[in-house]
Design an enzyme around this catalytic site. Structure first.
Site, PDB file in Angstrom:
ATOM      1  N   TYR A  68       0.874  -1.194   0.000  1.00  0.00           N
ATOM      2  CA  TYR A  68       0.000   0.000   0.000  1.00  0.00           C
ATOM      3  C   TYR A  68       0.903   1.234   0.000  1.00  0.00           C
ATOM      4  O   TYR A  68       1.550   1.549   1.002  1.00  0.00           O
ATOM      5  CB  TYR A  68      -0.907   0.031   1.220  1.00  0.00           C
ATOM      6  CG  TYR A  68      -1.969  -1.055   1.259  1.00  0.00           C
ATOM      7  CD1 TYR A  68      -2.348  -1.756   0.124  1.00  0.00           C
ATOM      8  CD2 TYR A  68      -2.603  -1.370   2.455  1.00  0.00           C
ATOM      9  CE1 TYR A  68      -3.318  -2.740   0.173  1.00  0.00           C
ATOM     10  CE2 TYR A  68      -3.582  -2.353   2.513  1.00  0.00           C
ATOM     11  CZ  TYR A  68      -3.931  -3.037   1.368  1.00  0.00           C
ATOM     12  OH  TYR A  68      -4.902  -4.010   1.432  1.00  0.00           O
ATOM     13  N   PHE A 224     -15.873  -0.895  -3.953  1.00  0.00           N
ATOM     14  CA  PHE A 224     -15.357  -1.470  -5.194  1.00  0.00           C
ATOM     15  C   PHE A 224     -15.827  -2.912  -5.260  1.00  0.00           C
ATOM     16  O   PHE A 224     -16.278  -3.472  -4.275  1.00  0.00           O
ATOM     17  CB  PHE A 224     -13.820  -1.475  -5.218  1.00  0.00           C
ATOM     18  CG  PHE A 224     -13.218  -0.104  -5.212  1.00  0.00           C
ATOM     19  CD1 PHE A 224     -12.973   0.573  -6.394  1.00  0.00           C
ATOM     20  CD2 PHE A 224     -12.905   0.517  -4.014  1.00  0.00           C
ATOM     21  CE1 PHE A 224     -12.424   1.836  -6.393  1.00  0.00           C
ATOM     22  CE2 PHE A 224     -12.354   1.784  -3.999  1.00  0.00           C
ATOM     23  CZ  PHE A 224     -12.112   2.446  -5.195  1.00  0.00           C
TER      24      PHE A 224
END
Ligand SMILES: NC(=O)c1ccc[n+]([C@@H]2O[C@H](COP(=O)([O-])OP(=O)(O)OC[C@H]3O[C@@H](n4cnc5c(N)ncnc54)[C@H](OP(=O)(O)O)[C@@H]3O)[C@@H](O)[C@H]2O)c1
Length: 313
Positions: A68, A224
């Site tokens: 990330y 998502f």
């Protein structure tokens, strides 16, 4: 005020891998990086403040990965919280890497997995990782849901024997891959896409509950979804325009004086005692709302409406 009096405690607790006790409302740190989970956030100080607020509110389970950012989110976690509270459980994941075009190809060779474990240890400033999820990635010559993951699971089991990690989890896996991994080594948790609108893993959630495996849904707020292309083997992350704009969720939110996102989290907590939530946010206001959702008790009528509403998949 002690942490046990704080709101996250309302969600109750579960145990990961037989020894890591966490509150069921945790925090997913992916949203702390810059746009596209790439680079630093616009305001790193705000990200650090959010992490400290989460812990202050009783969160003791944080989900992350060294990819990330890359690296950014782990560095923020260490800067905000190291030396870590004794009861804080940090769950990380390996199996992908980032490319300059912000892609997420697979990094699933034993060497790449070893390197990723060491990268997480270094940036999180830990001698041993609490939980490492093996994230199955199709892109970039990776693995599909029908492929064997034995080599990867064995590589992580060796790293555990070396004392570098305490528990192994799996992410983005099929039921068959969970079974295969469990035939090799104990599996502490599973992290797949799952939320009030996306319930393809209903049976797996129940299996996890039966077998004492924790289930941490990713995209718990449905922002998502992953679309798998069986021709190319690729998983594409598709933004949902109004993920929780759902009549049944909205009605229940109105009845409870809550938001749709809070109902989505309350539904997950009610769905199975095996579930620990890791909602992601870059906003302290949303963090506080998400933690407060732990106190919402859905009624039998709410559960019925959510179970029978159309457009669940
Ligand atoms: N294993 C995997 O493959 C995988 C994949 C994806 C994610 N994950 C993990 O799962 C965690 C959760 O997933 P996620 O963060 O992608 O998605 P998510 O939790 O479903 O949704 C996050 C989105 O919802 C918004 N949001 C959060 N709380 C809200 C609230 N109370 N009201 C309105 N909007 C809200 C956030 O925006 P704001 O920032 O504006 O609040 C953000 O855009 C991640 O942080 C990561 O740790 C794992």
């Amino acid at each position: 005020m002690t942490t046990t009096e704080l709101p996250a405690a309302a969600a109750g607790e579960l145990t990961i891998g037989g020894d890591l006790r966490v509150r069921r409302m945790g925090y997913g740190a992916m949203q702390l990086a810059g746009p596209g989970v790439w680079g630093p956030p616009a305001d790193p100080g705000a990200a650090i403040a959010l992490l400290r607020r989460a812990v202050e509110l009783g969160v003791n389970h944080i989900d992350t990965s060294d990819y990330y950012g890359p690296h950014v989110v782990n560095e923020l976690i260490a800067e905000a919280l190291h030396p870590y509270p004794e009861d804080l459980v940090i769950v990380t994941k390996v199996g992908a890497r980032r490319t300059p075009d912000q892609g997420w190809p697979a990094a699933l060779s034993p060497d790449e997995l070893r390197r990723a474990v060491h990268d997480n240890l270094g940036r999180l400033r830990l001698d041993r990782l609490d939980v490492v999820n093996l994230r199955i990635v199709a892109e970039g010559g990776g693995l599909s849901p029908s492929d064997s993951i034995a080599t990867q699971v064995q590589a992580l089991a060796e790293l555990r024997e070396q004392g570098l990690l305490r528990h192994i989890g799996l992410s983005n896996v099929s039921v068959e891959q969970v079974e295969q991994a469990r035939s090799i080594t104990p599996i502490a948790c599973v992290q797949n896409e799952y939320n009030v609108l996306r319930r393809r893993d209903d049976a797996l959630v129940d299996t996890c509950a039966r077998e004492g495996i924790a289930f941490m849904p990713f995209f718990p707020l449905g922002s998502f979804t992953l679309q798998h292309d069986s021709a190319t083997g690729a998983d594409t992350k598709v933004p949902q325009s109004s993920p929780l704009r759902d009549d049944a969720v909205d009605d229940i939110a109105r009845r409870h004086g809550a938001t749709a996102h809070q109902v989505a989290l309350a539904w997950l907590l009610a769905r199975s005692p095996a579930i620990a939530c890791i909602p992601g946010t870059s906003s302290i206001a949303h963090l506080e709302q998400n933690i407060a959702a732990a106190a919402i008790r859905l009624t039998a009528a709410d559960q019925h409406d959510l179970a029978t509403a159309p457009a669940r998949g």
